[in-house]
Write a protein that holds these residues in place. Structure first.
Motif, PDB file in Angstrom:
ATOM      1  N   LEU A  26       0.806  -1.218   0.000  1.00 23.76           N
ATOM      2  CA  LEU A  26       0.000   0.000   0.000  1.00 23.76           C
ATOM      3  C   LEU A  26       0.841   1.271   0.000  1.00 23.76           C
ATOM      4  CD1 LEU A  26      -2.832  -0.963   2.514  1.00 23.76           C
ATOM      5  CD2 LEU A  26      -2.873  -1.060   0.024  1.00 23.76           C
ATOM      6  N   SER A  27       2.137   1.119   0.201  1.00 24.41           N
ATOM      7  CA  SER A  27       3.051   2.285   0.259  1.00 24.41           C
ATOM      8  C   SER A  27       2.607   3.285   1.320  1.00 24.41           C
ATOM      9  CB  SER A  27       3.154   2.970  -1.098  1.00 24.41           C
ATOM     10  OG  SER A  27       3.680   2.092  -2.056  1.00 24.41           O
ATOM     11  N   ILE A  28       2.316   2.764   2.508  1.00 18.63           N
ATOM     12  CA  ILE A  28       1.958   3.616   3.628  1.00 18.63           C
ATOM     13  C   ILE A  28       2.817   3.241   4.831  1.00 18.63           C
ATOM     14  CG2 ILE A  28      -0.409   4.009   2.855  1.00 18.63           C
ATOM     15  CD1 ILE A  28      -1.364   1.951   4.862  1.00 18.63           C
ATOM     16  N   SER A  29       2.820   4.109   5.831  1.00 16.62           N
ATOM     17  CA  SER A  29       3.617   3.871   7.029  1.00 16.62           C
ATOM     18  C   SER A  29       2.878   2.965   8.013  1.00 16.62           C
ATOM     19  CB  SER A  29       3.951   5.195   7.707  1.00 16.62           C
ATOM     20  OG  SER A  29       2.778   5.772   8.237  1.00 16.62           O
ATOM     21  N   ARG A  30       3.627   2.413   8.935  1.00 20.21           N
ATOM     22  CA  ARG A  30       3.063   1.567   9.985  1.00 20.21           C
ATOM     23  C   ARG A  30       2.037   2.350  10.811  1.00 20.21           C
ATOM     24  NH1 ARG A  30       5.218  -3.034  12.626  1.00 20.21           N
ATOM     25  NH2 ARG A  30       6.951  -2.864  11.188  1.00 20.21           N
ATOM     26  N   SER A  31       2.362   3.601  11.139  1.00 22.12           N
ATOM     27  CA  SER A  31       1.435   4.395  11.940  1.00 22.12           C
ATOM     28  C   SER A  31       0.135   4.672  11.183  1.00 22.12           C
ATOM     29  CB  SER A  31       2.077   5.708  12.391  1.00 22.12           C
ATOM     30  OG  SER A  31       2.464   6.480  11.281  1.00 22.12           O
ATOM     31  N   MET A  32       0.206   4.840   9.870  1.00 21.07           N
ATOM     32  CA  MET A  32      -1.008   5.072   9.083  1.00 21.07           C
ATOM     33  C   MET A  32      -1.897   3.834   9.076  1.00 21.07           C
ATOM     34  SD  MET A  32      -2.980   7.095   7.519  1.00 21.07           S
ATOM     35  CE  MET A  32      -2.011   8.552   7.252  1.00 21.07           C
ATOM     36  N   ARG A  40     -11.558   5.877  16.253  1.00 18.37           N
ATOM     37  CA  ARG A  40     -11.529   7.231  16.823  1.00 18.37           C
ATOM     38  C   ARG A  40     -10.638   8.189  16.037  1.00 18.37           C
ATOM     39  NH1 ARG A  40      -9.542   5.223  22.402  1.00 18.37           N
ATOM     40  NH2 ARG A  40      -8.461   3.967  20.890  1.00 18.37           N
ATOM     41  N   SER A  41      -9.913   7.691  15.068  1.00 15.67           N
ATOM     42  CA  SER A  41      -8.990   8.500  14.279  1.00 15.67           C
ATOM     43  C   SER A  41      -9.723   9.209  13.136  1.00 15.67           C
ATOM     44  CB  SER A  41      -7.901   7.602  13.686  1.00 15.67           C
ATOM     45  OG  SER A  41      -7.155   8.299  12.721  1.00 15.67           O
ATOM     46  N   ASP A  45     -10.731   4.323   8.152  1.00 13.14           N
ATOM     47  CA  ASP A  45     -11.316   3.933   6.869  1.00 13.14           C
ATOM     48  C   ASP A  45     -12.064   2.623   7.078  1.00 13.14           C
ATOM     49  OD1 ASP A  45     -11.939   3.189   4.294  1.00 13.14           O
ATOM     50  OD2 ASP A  45      -9.929   3.560   3.493  1.00 13.14           O
ATOM     51  N   LYS A  46     -13.382   2.673   6.991  1.00  8.73           N
ATOM     52  CA  LYS A  46     -14.180   1.469   7.258  1.00  8.73           C
ATOM     53  C   LYS A  46     -13.950   0.382   6.216  1.00  8.73           C
ATOM     54  CE  LYS A  46     -18.415   3.044   5.023  1.00  8.73           C
ATOM     55  NZ  LYS A  46     -19.827   3.334   5.222  1.00  8.73           N
ATOM     56  N   TYR A  47     -13.366   0.735   5.083  1.00 11.01           N
ATOM     57  CA  TYR A  47     -13.089  -0.253   4.045  1.00 11.01           C
ATOM     58  C   TYR A  47     -11.703  -0.872   4.164  1.00 11.01           C
ATOM     59  CZ  TYR A  47     -17.189   1.911   2.035  1.00 11.01           C
ATOM     60  OH  TYR A  47     -18.458   2.389   1.849  1.00 11.01           O
ATOM     61  N   PHE A  48     -10.876  -0.330   5.058  1.00 12.32           N
ATOM     62  CA  PHE A  48      -9.513  -0.837   5.224  1.00 12.32           C
ATOM     63  C   PHE A  48      -9.569  -2.276   5.719  1.00 12.32           C
ATOM     64  CE2 PHE A  48      -5.241  -1.090   7.076  1.00 12.32           C
ATOM     65  CZ  PHE A  48      -4.517  -0.501   6.050  1.00 12.32           C
ATOM     66  N   PRO A  49      -8.704  -3.157   5.194  1.00 13.51           N
ATOM     67  CA  PRO A  49      -8.735  -4.565   5.613  1.00 13.51           C
ATOM     68  C   PRO A  49      -8.533  -4.714   7.125  1.00 13.51           C
ATOM     69  CG  PRO A  49      -7.208  -4.242   3.791  1.00 13.51           C
ATOM     70  CD  PRO A  49      -7.662  -2.891   4.213  1.00 13.51           C
ATOM     71  N   LYS A  50      -9.304  -5.595   7.720  1.00 17.41           N
ATOM     72  CA  LYS A  50      -9.199  -5.848   9.160  1.00 17.41           C
ATOM     73  C   LYS A  50      -7.991  -6.739   9.433  1.00 17.41           C
ATOM     74  CE  LYS A  50     -12.964  -3.606   9.752  1.00 17.41           C
ATOM     75  NZ  LYS A  50     -12.750  -2.268   9.307  1.00 17.41           N
ATOM     76  N   ARG A  51      -7.394  -6.543  10.587  1.00 16.52           N
ATOM     77  CA  ARG A  51      -6.225  -7.347  10.944  1.00 16.52           C
ATOM     78  C   ARG A  51      -6.650  -8.700  11.490  1.00 16.52           C
ATOM     79  NH1 ARG A  51      -4.489  -3.417  15.803  1.00 16.52           N
ATOM     80  NH2 ARG A  51      -6.318  -3.759  17.073  1.00 16.52           N
ATOM     81  N   VAL A  52      -5.727  -9.646  11.376  1.00 13.51           N
ATOM     82  CA  VAL A  52      -5.904 -10.989  11.904  1.00 13.51           C
ATOM     83  C   VAL A  52      -4.811 -11.184  12.938  1.00 13.51           C
ATOM     84  CG1 VAL A  52      -5.851 -13.444  11.338  1.00 13.51           C
ATOM     85  CG2 VAL A  52      -6.776 -11.818   9.687  1.00 13.51           C
ATOM     86  N   ARG A  53      -5.188 -11.528  14.155  1.00 10.57           N
ATOM     87  CA  ARG A  53      -4.190 -11.774  15.206  1.00 10.57           C
ATOM     88  C   ARG A  53      -3.530 -13.128  14.959  1.00 10.57           C
ATOM     89  NH1 ARG A  53      -3.321  -7.799  18.479  1.00 10.57           N
ATOM     90  NH2 ARG A  53      -5.068  -6.454  18.993  1.00 10.57           N
ATOM     91  N   LEU A  54      -2.204 -13.106  14.911  1.00  4.66           N
ATOM     92  CA  LEU A  54      -1.443 -14.331  14.667  1.00  4.66           C
ATOM     93  C   LEU A  54      -0.734 -14.824  15.918  1.00  4.66           C
ATOM     94  CD1 LEU A  54       0.135 -13.318  11.261  1.00  4.66           C
ATOM     95  CD2 LEU A  54      -1.899 -14.700  11.653  1.00  4.66           C
ATOM     96  N   GLY A  55      -0.682 -13.985  16.920  1.00  3.88           N
ATOM     97  CA  GLY A  55      -0.006 -14.336  18.163  1.00  3.88           C
ATOM     98  C   GLY A  55       0.000 -13.135  19.075  1.00  3.88           C
ATOM     99  N   ALA A  56       0.818 -13.202  20.111  1.00  2.00           N
ATOM    100  CA  ALA A  56       0.850 -12.126  21.108  1.00  2.00           C
ATOM    101  C   ALA A  56       1.245 -10.786  20.491  1.00  2.00           C
ATOM    102  CB  ALA A  56       1.811 -12.495  22.228  1.00  2.00           C
TER     103      ALA A  56
END
Length: 77
Positions: A26-32, A40-41, A45-56
């Motif tokens: 996506l050519s974006i930063s980690r903070s973005m 709350r930000s 972006d409600k269309y942004f892909p949701k994260r999947v927890r892989l571990g701690a």
């Protein structure tokens, strides 16, 4: 007993990609990434892909969802 078509029984194979791949794709930063995930930000972006927890301390993203998000962005042009 009749033979079963396993493609109908088993879910579609999905590839989970780690955060560095997403950043490059996506050519974006980690903070973005975290700003786009945070409801709350002002950058949420409600269309942004949701994260999947892989571990701690590890997260990933479904590759198909990332590609669909890119398609969504291209359609917005």
């Amino acid at each position: 007993m009749p033979a079963r078509n396993l493609s109908k029984v088993l879910p579609k194979h999905r590839t989970v990609r780690r955060l560095p791949w997403l950043l490059e794709r996506l050519s974006i930063s980690r903070s973005m990434v975290y700003l786009r995930l945070d409801q709350r930000s002002k950058y949420y972006d409600k269309y942004f892909p949701k994260r999947v927890r892989l571990g701690a301390g590890a997260i990933g993203f479904i590759e198909d969802e990332v590609e669909a998000y890119i398609e969504h962005l291209m359609a917005q042009r």
